[in-house]
Design an enzyme around this catalytic site. Structure first.
Site, PDB file in Angstrom:
ATOM      1  N   CYS A  47     -46.463  94.517  28.689  1.00  0.00           N
ATOM      2  CA  CYS A  47     -46.197  95.897  28.205  1.00  0.00           C
ATOM      3  C   CYS A  47     -44.687  96.089  28.737  1.00  0.00           C
ATOM      4  O   CYS A  47     -43.846  95.393  28.836  1.00  0.00           O
ATOM      5  CB  CYS A  47     -47.042  96.589  29.214  1.00  0.00           C
ATOM      6  SG  CYS A  47     -47.080  96.744  30.834  1.00  0.00           S
ATOM      7  N   CYS A  72     -44.690  97.620  24.112  1.00  0.00           N
ATOM      8  CA  CYS A  72     -43.244  97.141  24.323  1.00  0.00           C
ATOM      9  C   CYS A  72     -42.439  97.011  23.105  1.00  0.00           C
ATOM     10  O   CYS A  72     -41.281  96.794  22.974  1.00  0.00           O
ATOM     11  CB  CYS A  72     -43.172  95.770  25.055  1.00  0.00           C
ATOM     12  SG  CYS A  72     -44.190  94.458  24.498  1.00  0.00           S
ATOM     13  N   CYS A 112     -40.723  93.197  22.389  1.00  0.00           N
ATOM     14  CA  CYS A 112     -41.793  92.360  22.626  1.00  0.00           C
ATOM     15  C   CYS A 112     -41.071  90.647  21.753  1.00  0.00           C
ATOM     16  O   CYS A 112     -40.778  91.072  20.706  1.00  0.00           O
ATOM     17  CB  CYS A 112     -43.089  92.520  22.165  1.00  0.00           C
ATOM     18  SG  CYS A 112     -43.908  93.810  23.239  1.00  0.00           S
TER      19      CYS A 112
END
Length: 219
Positions: free
Chosen positions: A94, A168, A172
């Site tokens: 996250c 994210c 990510c």
């Protein structure tokens, strides 16, 4: 072990330097036959650097660096085929690695025990775990106080069989051949315990479903 730490971060206190040397020796013993001194110290140094700019408690830095370096070395061993135990690896990501991903990690570890491996990370790691998340998990008998916000690294992502992302976005990491799931969940930063409870329970449902999909026997 050669004292390759000499001259590293001269601004460190004597106690911190001693703690890093002790950590390096401990990791060398754990990974004897898998990785040599140079690799171990490189991972320990870079792990220390990643926390140095974030931590408000310098005395804990060597311990955090050691824990993170150990995780990264285990991940690297999996990527390089030097460690094969057949256990599925799940990575929860996250933004701050302080709420959602830590709750998911707590549930996954609680429900699978030693039958699987779970890690977590954040694109912009926070300073500490969200106290409301800690309290909400404690209500269900799960202690996540030993966890800490940390970044992700390439070897950790590459070692994962499943990467679960939670907010994210484009930050990510994406690697071919890895299974990805995106869980659209609100960030509980600033929430109280009452607000976190529904999120905690929703994450539990999703973690249980993931465990079923991976055919991992419940602990």
């Amino acid at each position: 072990m050669p004292d390759a730490l000499a001259g590293y971060h001269q601004e460190l206190s004597i106690d911190q330097q001693l703690a890093l040397r002790t950590a390096a020796a401990r990791l060398a013993g754990e990974f004897d036959g898998t990785y040599g001194t140079e690799t171990i110290e490189r991972f320990l140094h870079s792990s220390y650097d990643q926390f140095a700019s974030l931590s408000t408690v310098p005395n804990f830095l060597p311990l955090l660096a050691e824990r993170f370096a150990r995780q990264r070395l285990h991940a690297l061993a999996r990527v390089e085929g030097k460690h094969r135990d057949g256990k599925p690896v799940v990575l929860f990501l996250c933004t701050h690695n302080a709420g959602r991903s830590q709750i998911a990690l707590g549930w996954f570890t609680h429900l699978t025990g030693d039958r699987a491996v779970a890690w977590s990370g954040g694109s912009e790691p926070g300073i500490e775990i969200n106290p409301a998340a800690v309290a909400a998990m404690a209500e269900r008998g799960i202690d996540i106080t030993a966890e800490y916000p940390k970044p992700w690294t390439d070897e950790v992502v590459r070692a994962a069989d499943v990467v679960v992302t939670m907010g994210c976005g484009d930050a990510c990491p994406v690697f071919p051949g890895t299974r990805y799931e995106n869980w659209d969940l609100d960030d509980p930063a600033g929430w109280d315990v009452e607000g976190v409870r529904p999120l905690r329970d929703e994450i539990e449902r999703r973690v249980r479903r993931l465990i079923d999909q991976l055919n991992i026997p419940a602990a």
